[in-house]
Design a protein around this motif. Sequence first.
Motif, PDB file in Angstrom:
ATOM      1  N   LYS A   1      20.483 -44.886 -39.391  1.00 57.86           N
ATOM      2  CA  LYS A   1      20.732 -43.545 -39.907  1.00 57.86           C
ATOM      3  C   LYS A   1      20.108 -42.548 -38.932  1.00 57.86           C
ATOM      4  O   LYS A   1      19.057 -42.821 -38.366  1.00 57.86           O
ATOM      5  N   PRO A   2      20.721 -41.400 -38.736  1.00 55.52           N
ATOM      6  CA  PRO A   2      20.089 -40.403 -37.863  1.00 55.52           C
ATOM      7  C   PRO A   2      18.798 -39.892 -38.509  1.00 55.52           C
ATOM      8  O   PRO A   2      18.757 -39.649 -39.714  1.00 55.52           O
ATOM      9  N   PRO A   3      17.717 -39.748 -37.712  1.00 53.93           N
ATOM     10  CA  PRO A   3      16.449 -39.305 -38.294  1.00 53.93           C
ATOM     11  C   PRO A   3      16.513 -37.847 -38.716  1.00 53.93           C
ATOM     12  O   PRO A   3      17.195 -37.035 -38.102  1.00 53.93           O
ATOM     13  N   GLY A   4      15.779 -37.531 -39.775  1.00 56.12           N
ATOM     14  CA  GLY A   4      15.699 -36.159 -40.258  1.00 56.12           C
ATOM     15  C   GLY A   4      14.719 -35.345 -39.417  1.00 56.12           C
ATOM     16  O   GLY A   4      14.131 -35.838 -38.449  1.00 56.12           O
ATOM     17  N   LEU A   5      14.527 -34.097 -39.808  1.00 57.00           N
ATOM     18  CA  LEU A   5      13.658 -33.189 -39.065  1.00 57.00           C
ATOM     19  C   LEU A   5      12.217 -33.709 -39.044  1.00 57.00           C
ATOM     20  O   LEU A   5      11.553 -33.680 -37.998  1.00 57.00           O
ATOM     21  N   PHE A   6      11.717 -34.195 -40.191  1.00 58.14           N
ATOM     22  CA  PHE A   6      10.346 -34.720 -40.236  1.00 58.14           C
ATOM     23  C   PHE A   6      10.183 -35.909 -39.306  1.00 58.14           C
ATOM     24  O   PHE A   6       9.205 -36.006 -38.565  1.00 58.14           O
ATOM     25  N   LEU A   7      11.165 -36.830 -39.320  1.00 61.40           N
ATOM     26  CA  LEU A   7      11.058 -38.012 -38.469  1.00 61.40           C
ATOM     27  C   LEU A   7      11.142 -37.657 -36.991  1.00 61.40           C
ATOM     28  O   LEU A   7      10.457 -38.252 -36.157  1.00 61.40           O
ATOM     29  N   LYS A   8      11.959 -36.663 -36.650  1.00 61.10           N
ATOM     30  CA  LYS A   8      12.017 -36.215 -35.256  1.00 61.10           C
ATOM     31  C   LYS A   8      10.668 -35.647 -34.831  1.00 61.10           C
ATOM     32  O   LYS A   8      10.172 -35.941 -33.738  1.00 61.10           O
ATOM     33  N   PHE A   9      10.063 -34.816 -35.700  1.00 59.85           N
ATOM     34  CA  PHE A   9       8.761 -34.235 -35.395  1.00 59.85           C
ATOM     35  C   PHE A   9       7.693 -35.325 -35.308  1.00 59.85           C
ATOM     36  O   PHE A   9       6.851 -35.312 -34.406  1.00 59.85           O
ATOM     37  N   ALA A  10       7.729 -36.291 -36.223  1.00 57.77           N
ATOM     38  CA  ALA A  10       6.758 -37.390 -36.200  1.00 57.77           C
ATOM     39  C   ALA A  10       6.900 -38.211 -34.922  1.00 57.77           C
ATOM     40  O   ALA A  10       5.902 -38.611 -34.320  1.00 57.77           O
ATOM     41  N   ASN A  11       8.134 -38.461 -34.504  1.00 52.58           N
ATOM     42  CA  ASN A  11       8.352 -39.183 -33.246  1.00 52.58           C
ATOM     43  C   ASN A  11       7.771 -38.415 -32.067  1.00 52.58           C
ATOM     44  O   ASN A  11       7.116 -38.980 -31.197  1.00 52.58           O
ATOM     45  N   TRP A  12       8.012 -37.101 -32.059  1.00 47.55           N
ATOM     46  CA  TRP A  12       7.516 -36.285 -30.954  1.00 47.55           C
ATOM     47  C   TRP A  12       5.989 -36.302 -30.915  1.00 47.55           C
ATOM     48  O   TRP A  12       5.393 -36.475 -29.854  1.00 47.55           O
ATOM     49  N   VAL A  13       5.337 -36.148 -32.076  1.00 45.41           N
ATOM     50  CA  VAL A  13       3.878 -36.136 -32.124  1.00 45.41           C
ATOM     51  C   VAL A  13       3.317 -37.484 -31.704  1.00 45.41           C
ATOM     52  O   VAL A  13       2.385 -37.563 -30.895  1.00 45.41           O
ATOM     53  N   SER A  14       3.878 -38.579 -32.209  1.00 39.84           N
ATOM     54  CA  SER A  14       3.335 -39.896 -31.873  1.00 39.84           C
ATOM     55  C   SER A  14       3.544 -40.212 -30.393  1.00 39.84           C
ATOM     56  O   SER A  14       2.682 -40.824 -29.771  1.00 39.84           O
TER      57      SER A  14
END
Length: 191
Positions: free
Chosen positions: A25-38
Amino acid sequence: MTASDTAITTANPAIDPAQPTTIEKPPGLFLKFANWVSEAMGRPANIAFWLVLVVFWTLIFALGGHYLASGAWLPAWFTSTGYNFPLNLITTVAELFIGFLVAAAANRAQDALTVLLAHIRAGVERDVAIERGLQDAIAENTQLTMQVHDLQVAMSTQMALLDEIRRHVAALSPNADLLPPRPEGSPKTAD
């Protein structure tokens, strides 16, 4: 977050290896932000940035003179004995927030590993099934080869017996022309 939240299971790869196991599934806004931070937290550039900032901060107070070292330019609540509360509050909240974001990324990584392990398990099971099929085919081929050998031995024995009968019949009536002429290309017998 579980694997079922991030992936949709499709056909079994053991049946059709060309079929994918999951569709992401395409990641949502929170998951995109979490990926960027990690990703940002684990890069050498991030570590270098904070190292330079700490060295710069230390040099400002070490070389900045009495006014900077006194802290008179800072707010009173920050330089009082209670400054630990707001400072610790900010750092604790930031650490928790970053920890939660990194944990979300770790959960997604775990889900991806679970899917990868399912692919590997299906591949191993498929390979084991193929190996069993090959073993069965080899055993069947060995049996058929032995049967062909036994048949060849039996045919050779029968042909020897037929040649013996032909020789006896030919000896009994050499001039009677009772036997048809031998076809060309047939094995010769000892007369």
